[in-house]
Design an enzyme around this catalytic site. Sequence first.
Site: not given
Length: 464
Positions: A30, A126
């Site tokens: 990432k 989330d």
Amino acid sequence: MLHMLLGGGRRCLKDRTRMELSQGEIVAIKSISKDKLRDEEALQMEVEFLKLSDHPNTVRYYETFEDAKDIHLVMELCSGGSLAQYIESAHDSYGPGVSEDELARIAVQILQGIAYCHAHSVAHRDIKPQNLLFSCGEPASGSAIPIACSGHGDAPLKLVDFGIAGVVRNDRPEKRLLTKCAGTVGYMAPEVFGAKPYDGRSADIFSIGAVMHHMIVGLPPSWKSAKNAYDFPGRLRYEKLSEDCRSLLEHLLHDEPEMRPTAAEAIRHSWFDNRGVHLQNGCGDAEMASLLEQCFRRMHRFSQRTQLQKTVMYSMVAFAPLHNHHMEQLRAAFLFADRGTAAGVSCFEFVELGRKYSSFTSAQLRQIFATANVSKTGKLSYCEWLTASADDQWYRIKEHAERAFDTLDVKRSGCLRACDLSKLLPKVFDLQEIEEEIIGMCSKGEGNLRFEQFVACAVSSDFY
């Protein structure tokens, strides 16, 4: 380097990349642009949680590095696809959507991962299908769930992207509630939209209910600002669900946060038992009994290892890929022992399980637990369970040793010192004891552990 987009991104996320290492393992990277990074504290918290995260249903973190432009987080590659893909496939290709049995098997994995986060004072904030990735496998014909690498049971479902997670401090009342409006509309709890502080853990529970609703009807709940409430499309499909399932959903999606169960409580709902979800992940009773008996025998052998050997073995498990038949079996055994509490296996639970599935005495089992619990927390973590119960043949696989050695050898000197190994668990592994063992192994007594000696620590019970 091969590029593969794994999911939607936020916070200046450039891409999620897969990179093949020299040992043949493929990992996910990432990458976050330094120029566009707005919340360094959030990134730091994400990294800190990933470093500590040690559960079958949270993504594994390996390391962080940076260059002039970007910060890179290296994690395990979850190649089985996102839950969002399988929801879409189930509703488009198979018509009726996700079956109730599949719903239960997926929901229990989500709850296990979130229960672990909450037990460690972290609210994800989330939770959505795009942030739930299957670690490996492909679905069988007519199923929405990939099969595990072992060929038995479902592939592990991993919770990813802790970029907006919040810390919930039970020991500090003023830090127990969160204030930031964060998440994705359709899955955010109603109270998150308001201006008042809220409990991030209860908000996570609502999000799990919203994900389950999406799985059932093919659409997430729809937020109506004018009513300050959600509409739930596809309610007719609910009529086909069992009363137990509807009961759990009503609990999870309750408007009042304090009326929702905790993740650990939800896992114990009767619906999971009635649908045959026993946290065994495809293992029958006889197979699980045999597997646990093997685990206790291997843990007994592990208890007789030296401090240096245990440290080396722990490092191999910490950095090795776990998508293989053997580790899948040990994962199932750990989840059975953990019973979905996500807090780890206590000494009491370990001893009582051992009394049932092994021939060791209570005193022996307590000693085995004490040596396997290298972190000295009083709870056997996932990585500790795998380290102590892995088969000798697994430790003989050269690639596992290479991955751990190369990661620890940050100076690329071709050797390790005691301080390099002790960084795995600071203040836990005895630095002096490890250093003395390394010096004793070396003919010149220089205190440098070469790769062949590193391997010998893991594969031999008597390497001097």
